[in-house]
Design a protein around this motif. Sequence first.
Motif, PDB file in Angstrom:
ATOM      1  N   LEU A 148       1.177   4.722   1.140  1.00 62.34           N
ATOM      2  CA  LEU A 148       0.785   5.693   2.205  1.00 62.34           C
ATOM      3  C   LEU A 148       1.162   7.156   1.763  1.00 62.34           C
ATOM      4  O   LEU A 148       2.316   7.441   2.092  1.00 62.34           O
ATOM      5  CB  LEU A 148       0.984   5.281   3.552  1.00 62.34           C
ATOM      6  N   SER A 154      -4.922   0.000  -3.267  1.00 61.79           N
ATOM      7  CA  SER A 154      -3.224   0.055  -2.964  1.00 61.79           C
ATOM      8  C   SER A 154      -2.827   1.448  -2.641  1.00 61.79           C
ATOM      9  O   SER A 154      -1.476   1.604  -2.816  1.00 61.79           O
ATOM     10  CB  SER A 154      -2.432  -0.516  -4.182  1.00 61.79           C
ATOM     11  N   TRP A 155      -3.419   2.514  -2.424  1.00 62.79           N
ATOM     12  CA  TRP A 155      -3.172   3.722  -1.933  1.00 62.79           C
ATOM     13  C   TRP A 155      -4.066   4.322  -1.090  1.00 62.79           C
ATOM     14  O   TRP A 155      -5.229   4.123  -1.027  1.00 62.79           O
ATOM     15  CB  TRP A 155      -2.705   4.622  -3.150  1.00 62.79           C
ATOM     16  N   GLN A 156      -3.488   5.054  -0.056  1.00 62.60           N
ATOM     17  CA  GLN A 156      -4.393   5.637   0.977  1.00 62.60           C
ATOM     18  C   GLN A 156      -3.542   6.990   1.385  1.00 62.60           C
ATOM     19  O   GLN A 156      -2.428   7.261   1.203  1.00 62.60           O
ATOM     20  CB  GLN A 156      -4.691   4.881   2.319  1.00 62.60           C
ATOM     21  N   VAL A 157      -4.388   7.789   1.900  1.00 65.29           N
ATOM     22  CA  VAL A 157      -3.758   9.093   2.686  1.00 65.29           C
ATOM     23  C   VAL A 157      -4.056   9.045   3.989  1.00 65.29           C
ATOM     24  O   VAL A 157      -5.281   9.229   4.643  1.00 65.29           O
ATOM     25  CB  VAL A 157      -4.464  10.459   2.101  1.00 65.29           C
ATOM     26  N   PRO A 158      -3.161   8.605   5.011  1.00 66.66           N
ATOM     27  CA  PRO A 158      -3.225   8.434   6.474  1.00 66.66           C
ATOM     28  C   PRO A 158      -3.487   9.583   6.985  1.00 66.66           C
ATOM     29  O   PRO A 158      -3.100  10.747   6.434  1.00 66.66           O
ATOM     30  CB  PRO A 158      -1.885   7.560   6.969  1.00 66.66           C
ATOM     31  N   GLY A 190      -7.686   7.564  -2.672  1.00 67.53           N
ATOM     32  CA  GLY A 190      -8.062   6.336  -1.873  1.00 67.53           C
ATOM     33  C   GLY A 190      -8.546   5.104  -2.819  1.00 67.53           C
ATOM     34  O   GLY A 190      -9.310   5.435  -3.681  1.00 67.53           O
ATOM     35  N   GLU A 222      -5.571  16.556   0.815  1.00 67.07           N
ATOM     36  CA  GLU A 222      -7.148  15.934   1.327  1.00 67.07           C
ATOM     37  C   GLU A 222      -8.057  16.178   0.075  1.00 67.07           C
ATOM     38  O   GLU A 222      -8.805  15.269  -0.182  1.00 67.07           O
ATOM     39  CB  GLU A 222      -7.255  16.226   2.464  1.00 67.07           C
ATOM     40  N   VAL A 281       0.913  -1.325  -0.034  1.00 69.74           N
ATOM     41  CA  VAL A 281      -0.097  -0.028   0.141  1.00 69.74           C
ATOM     42  C   VAL A 281       0.757   1.175   0.077  1.00 69.74           C
ATOM     43  O   VAL A 281       1.967   1.314   0.756  1.00 69.74           O
ATOM     44  CB  VAL A 281      -1.097  -0.025   1.306  1.00 69.74           C
TER      45      VAL A 281
END
Length: 324
Positions: free
Chosen positions: A119, A152-156, A149, A144, A117
Amino acid sequence: MPALPDLVRPMLAVPGELPTGDDAGWAYEMKWDGVRAVAYVQGGRVRLLSRNDRDVSRSYPEIAALGDAAGPAPVVLDGELVTFDPRGAPDFGRLQQRMHVADPAVARRLARTVPVVYLVFDVLHVGDRPTLALPYDDRRQLLEGLALGGPSWQVPPSFAGPGADVLTASRELGLEGVLAKRRGATYRPGARSPDWRKVKHVHMQEVVLVGWRPGQGRRAGTVGSLVLGVHDADGVLRPAGGVGTGFTGRALDDLGALLRPLERATQPVAGHLPPADVRDVHWVEPRLVGEVVHAGWTSDGRLRHPSWRGLRRDKHPDDVVRED
């Protein structure tokens, strides 16, 4: 279509303590135990560059779909490539299986069995606009707003604090620690800045591999332990002791194949070493970087009870300095 910059080197944090007296001036992020990567996203394509400017896109094919998900505007993103264990905690040992895979077929297979992932925690360019001169809070708002989202990718999340509460939560989640980032700070490419502080629960240290000792018993003639070096404040490579635990048999075999072609006759570390420190050592050119977890430093600059975590080919030997 606006052109992206060819290279934006990642900003680096300094080791330190939580800010005191100005908690409201800092934002807090969890520290992820992975591999740093800057993503250049344009025209549906993703180019991933490691901290030492290597293109690692081929090793992580699951991140390619970010090209379409990021929308029509080209962007440059900063983040960490992470694998997770069954409990949902980052697992650097599993990530080792994904690093430096050059064969596309092998990379695709590993993407199914050991997924990664990405991040994303910063945005460095959007459309035709560089964002490096913006303060952290403004860059975070832009990030943001991209609504990234996917599988395999996210914004923690970023947290307002108190920093002590975020640090406690990171420990309870089994994470490495936190990053404290000054809200008004700009992004300084390639700089190690006190505007970003990394606060860890455990001691970890990047090390330069400067030699190896043969193993004993069934491992006689193969690598048994590694001899380590770390640069001092003046950039001089100094001895940092050795590590002989934390290896798998396969890791030692792989290290042997990498180290033997690098052998040299003289020690690459500065200073006079006692006979016990040079006995049976095969010195090597200081080109490989690894990482250890340890219990602190001795008074003569040696690591206490180090245990091997793995190679860090995303790091350059010249960047390895002591982290107190």
